[in-house]
Design a protein around this motif. Structure first.
Motif, PDB file in Angstrom:
ATOM      1  N   VAL A 119       0.927  -1.236   0.089  1.00  0.00           N
ATOM      2  CA  VAL A 119      -0.014   0.062  -0.067  1.00  0.00           C
ATOM      3  C   VAL A 119       0.838   1.517   0.134  1.00  0.00           C
ATOM      4  CG1 VAL A 119      -1.750   1.354   1.225  1.00  0.00           C
ATOM      5  CG2 VAL A 119      -2.001  -1.207   1.170  1.00  0.00           C
ATOM      6  N   ARG A 120       1.794   1.293   0.816  1.00  0.00           N
ATOM      7  CA  ARG A 120       2.761   2.462   0.840  1.00  0.00           C
ATOM      8  C   ARG A 120       3.683   2.649  -0.568  1.00  0.00           C
ATOM      9  NH1 ARG A 120       5.862   2.488   6.819  1.00  0.00           N
ATOM     10  NH2 ARG A 120       3.766   2.287   7.984  1.00  0.00           N
ATOM     11  N   VAL A 121       3.757   1.576  -1.210  1.00  0.00           N
ATOM     12  CA  VAL A 121       4.515   1.618  -2.366  1.00  0.00           C
ATOM     13  C   VAL A 121       3.458   2.225  -3.523  1.00  0.00           C
ATOM     14  CG1 VAL A 121       5.560   0.224  -4.558  1.00  0.00           C
ATOM     15  CG2 VAL A 121       6.403  -0.260  -2.211  1.00  0.00           C
ATOM     16  N   ALA A 122       2.314   1.793  -3.316  1.00  0.00           N
ATOM     17  CA  ALA A 122       1.132   2.405  -4.504  1.00  0.00           C
ATOM     18  C   ALA A 122       0.963   3.556  -4.164  1.00  0.00           C
ATOM     19  CB  ALA A 122       0.089   1.657  -4.298  1.00  0.00           C
ATOM     20  N   ILE A 123       1.012   4.294  -2.973  1.00  0.00           N
ATOM     21  CA  ILE A 123       0.737   5.477  -2.594  1.00  0.00           C
ATOM     22  C   ILE A 123       1.860   6.451  -3.055  1.00  0.00           C
ATOM     23  CG2 ILE A 123       0.641   7.173  -0.853  1.00  0.00           C
ATOM     24  CD1 ILE A 123      -1.141   5.177   0.714  1.00  0.00           C
ATOM     25  N   LEU A 124       3.279   6.013  -3.172  1.00  0.00           N
ATOM     26  CA  LEU A 124       4.302   7.019  -3.447  1.00  0.00           C
ATOM     27  C   LEU A 124       4.642   6.716  -5.125  1.00  0.00           C
ATOM     28  CD1 LEU A 124       6.879   5.650  -0.831  1.00  0.00           C
ATOM     29  CD2 LEU A 124       5.403   7.884  -0.951  1.00  0.00           C
ATOM     30  N   LEU A 125       3.539   6.121  -5.746  1.00  0.00           N
ATOM     31  CA  LEU A 125       3.910   5.962  -7.364  1.00  0.00           C
ATOM     32  C   LEU A 125       3.711   7.552  -7.801  1.00  0.00           C
ATOM     33  CD1 LEU A 125       2.070   2.519  -8.202  1.00  0.00           C
ATOM     34  CD2 LEU A 125       4.578   3.299  -8.075  1.00  0.00           C
ATOM     35  N   PRO A 126       2.734   8.373  -7.580  1.00  0.00           N
ATOM     36  CA  PRO A 126       2.716   9.650  -7.925  1.00  0.00           C
ATOM     37  C   PRO A 126       3.983  10.240  -8.088  1.00  0.00           C
ATOM     38  CG  PRO A 126       0.737   9.272  -6.791  1.00  0.00           C
ATOM     39  CD  PRO A 126       1.666   7.867  -6.643  1.00  0.00           C
ATOM     40  N   LEU A 127       4.748  10.035  -7.019  1.00  0.00           N
ATOM     41  CA  LEU A 127       6.128  10.988  -7.044  1.00  0.00           C
ATOM     42  C   LEU A 127       6.992  10.370  -7.892  1.00  0.00           C
ATOM     43  CD1 LEU A 127       6.284  11.276  -3.116  1.00  0.00           C
ATOM     44  CD2 LEU A 127       5.526  13.054  -4.714  1.00  0.00           C
ATOM     45  N   VAL A 128       6.972   9.300  -8.489  1.00  0.00           N
ATOM     46  CA  VAL A 128       8.105   8.887  -9.538  1.00  0.00           C
ATOM     47  C   VAL A 128       8.122   9.554 -10.522  1.00  0.00           C
ATOM     48  CG1 VAL A 128       8.760   6.933 -10.609  1.00  0.00           C
ATOM     49  CG2 VAL A 128       7.930   6.438  -8.369  1.00  0.00           C
ATOM     50  N   ALA A 129       6.924  10.035 -11.393  1.00  0.00           N
ATOM     51  CA  ALA A 129       6.745  10.761 -12.423  1.00  0.00           C
ATOM     52  C   ALA A 129       7.256  12.098 -12.347  1.00  0.00           C
ATOM     53  CB  ALA A 129       5.582  10.401 -13.162  1.00  0.00           C
ATOM     54  N   THR A 130       7.960  12.810 -13.199  1.00  0.00           N
ATOM     55  CA  THR A 130       7.989  14.259 -13.292  1.00  0.00           C
ATOM     56  C   THR A 130       6.915  15.077 -13.469  1.00  0.00           C
ATOM     57  OG1 THR A 130       8.643  14.297 -15.465  1.00  0.00           O
ATOM     58  CG2 THR A 130      10.358  13.922 -14.223  1.00  0.00           C
ATOM     59  N   PRO A 131       6.732  16.277 -12.853  1.00  0.00           N
ATOM     60  CA  PRO A 131       5.443  16.999 -13.157  1.00  0.00           C
ATOM     61  C   PRO A 131       5.200  17.295 -14.437  1.00  0.00           C
ATOM     62  CG  PRO A 131       7.059  18.040 -11.326  1.00  0.00           C
ATOM     63  CD  PRO A 131       7.722  16.865 -12.094  1.00  0.00           C
ATOM     64  N   VAL A 132       6.141  17.327 -15.494  1.00  0.00           N
ATOM     65  CA  VAL A 132       5.791  17.471 -16.973  1.00  0.00           C
ATOM     66  C   VAL A 132       4.844  16.183 -17.533  1.00  0.00           C
ATOM     67  CG1 VAL A 132       6.716  17.453 -19.031  1.00  0.00           C
ATOM     68  CG2 VAL A 132       7.626  19.130 -17.245  1.00  0.00           C
ATOM     69  N   ALA A 133       5.639  15.088 -17.136  1.00  0.00           N
ATOM     70  CA  ALA A 133       4.868  13.843 -17.425  1.00  0.00           C
ATOM     71  C   ALA A 133       3.592  13.453 -17.030  1.00  0.00           C
ATOM     72  CB  ALA A 133       5.739  12.690 -16.809  1.00  0.00           C
ATOM     73  N   VAL A 134       3.374  14.079 -15.586  1.00  0.00           N
ATOM     74  CA  VAL A 134       2.158  14.009 -14.902  1.00  0.00           C
ATOM     75  C   VAL A 134       0.991  14.767 -15.696  1.00  0.00           C
ATOM     76  CG1 VAL A 134       0.791  14.391 -12.828  1.00  0.00           C
ATOM     77  CG2 VAL A 134       3.012  13.276 -12.830  1.00  0.00           C
ATOM     78  N   GLY A 135       1.606  16.182 -15.841  1.00  0.00           N
ATOM     79  CA  GLY A 135       0.786  16.998 -16.546  1.00  0.00           C
ATOM     80  C   GLY A 135       0.179  16.407 -18.091  1.00  0.00           C
ATOM     81  N   MET A 136       1.309  15.688 -18.936  1.00  0.00           N
ATOM     82  CA  MET A 136       0.881  15.320 -20.095  1.00  0.00           C
ATOM     83  C   MET A 136      -0.237  14.278 -20.044  1.00  0.00           C
ATOM     84  SD  MET A 136       2.346  17.410 -22.115  1.00  0.00           S
ATOM     85  CE  MET A 136       1.770  16.352 -23.643  1.00  0.00           C
ATOM     86  N   MET A 137       0.127  13.321 -18.913  1.00  0.00           N
ATOM     87  CA  MET A 137      -0.825  12.248 -18.771  1.00  0.00           C
ATOM     88  C   MET A 137      -2.096  12.579 -18.513  1.00  0.00           C
ATOM     89  SD  MET A 137      -0.538   9.199 -15.822  1.00  0.00           S
ATOM     90  CE  MET A 137      -1.050  10.571 -14.525  1.00  0.00           C
TER      91      MET A 137
END
Length: 307
Positions: A119-137
């Motif tokens: 559960v902790r690993v799943a919660i931390l997944l959004p921090l793995v990607a860069t803000p630009v990649a997150v924004g494009m997604m």
């Protein structure tokens, strides 16, 4: 040993004692000097440009015009003050939801349970990607024509929403994206604070008959307040200077109607779209002072709590 060597040995002994007493500053001095140079020079150059009419090219001649740029910026009710309002709305809304949601998740993860590591690993997944990649997604997800968000709404008979393309919905949408990505950071900070708390006050309150809400309100929150303020300090500074997410989702000017244009986006547009370096530097200096003021208020609040 000669008599002449005694003063030299005494001077070396005094220097050695002084260096030993101030060793933490001596070891940190090179790094501190390097960081100071990296901060002071760009800040001083930006301050100088804000007092000139620099434009067109960084090598073009410019004239010293004093505080004329500051007067122009502070009286700009079309772009500057709306950008200030959006900056604080974005920061305040994102920070409020992140703190509440982060505390709830941290409380759920506080006690051991089966599968907590996954559960902790799943919660931390959004921090793995860069803000630009997150924004494009999320830009693809919220696409009004092919995006999954509107397809999901259609399953429940809800009409399609403009999301990022809407003038009234774009700011709320980018706030949601920021919440999605950076809430895990708040969870990490608050969870670290919770795990360091002593269990004795909570057990004593439990014995006295206090319910879960009373123990949280009168014991957990006061003990966690220094950690909470640290989380607020880190996230507020980071949210205030958000640029990459906004630019990745809305592009130049924060959209066609400047619907998500914050101070960072506004200053970037003045520099790279209009090549008006004097006005851009003025906006950045004002923005810098706003961040310093916010840091000072939160730091004072943290010291008051620790007392």
């Amino acid at each position: 040993m000669t008599v002449a060597s005694l003063p030299q040995k005494s001077a070396w002994k005094a220097y050695s004692d002084w260096a030993n007493n101030h060793r933490k500053w001596l070891f940190a001095a090179p790094a501190m000097a390097f960081v100071a140079i990296l901060i002071i020079f760009p800040l001083a150059w930006t301050l100088y440009l804000s007092l000139t009419d620099a434009s067109g090219s960084v090598r073009a001649e410019s004239e010293f015009i004093g505080f004329a740029n500051y007067t122009e910026v502070l009286t700009d009710t079309d772009r500057f003050w709306p950008a200030v309002a959006r900056t604080f709305i974005f920061t305040g809304a994102a920070l409020l939801v992140q703190m509440v949601l982060g505390m709830c998740i941290a409380l759920l993860l506080w006690r051991p349970f089966k599968g907590e590591k996954w559960v902790r690993v799943a919660i931390l997944l959004p921090l793995v990607a860069t803000p630009v990649a997150v924004g494009m997604m999320w830009r693809l997800i919220f696409d009004p024509n092919i995006g999954f968000a509107n397809q999901a709404l259609a399953w429940f008979g809800i009409p399609a929403q403009p999301w990022l393309s809407g003038q009234d919905t774009a700011l709320a949408t980018v706030i949601f994206i920021d919440i999605w990505q950076w809430t895990p950071m708040v969870v990490i900070i608050l969870l670290a604070g919770l795990t360091s708390l002593s269990e004795e006050p909570d057990e004593a309150a439990r014995i006295d008959g206090a319910n879960a809400w009373q123990r949280f309100k009168f014991i957990t929150v006061p003990l966690m307040m220094p950690t909470i303020i640290v989380a607020i300090l880190l996230r507020s500074i980071d949210a205030l200077k958000t640029f990459d997410l906004l630019y990745a989702t809305k592009g130049r000017g924060g959209g066609s109607f400047n619907e998500v244009e914050t101070l960072n986006v506004y200053a970037y547009g003045l520099s790279f779209d209009y090549n008006d370096y004097g006005l851009s530097s003025t906006v950045l200096i004002i923005f810098f002072l706003i961040i310093i003021a916010a840091m000072w208020v939160l730091t004072r609040r943290r010291k008051d709590v620790q007392k």
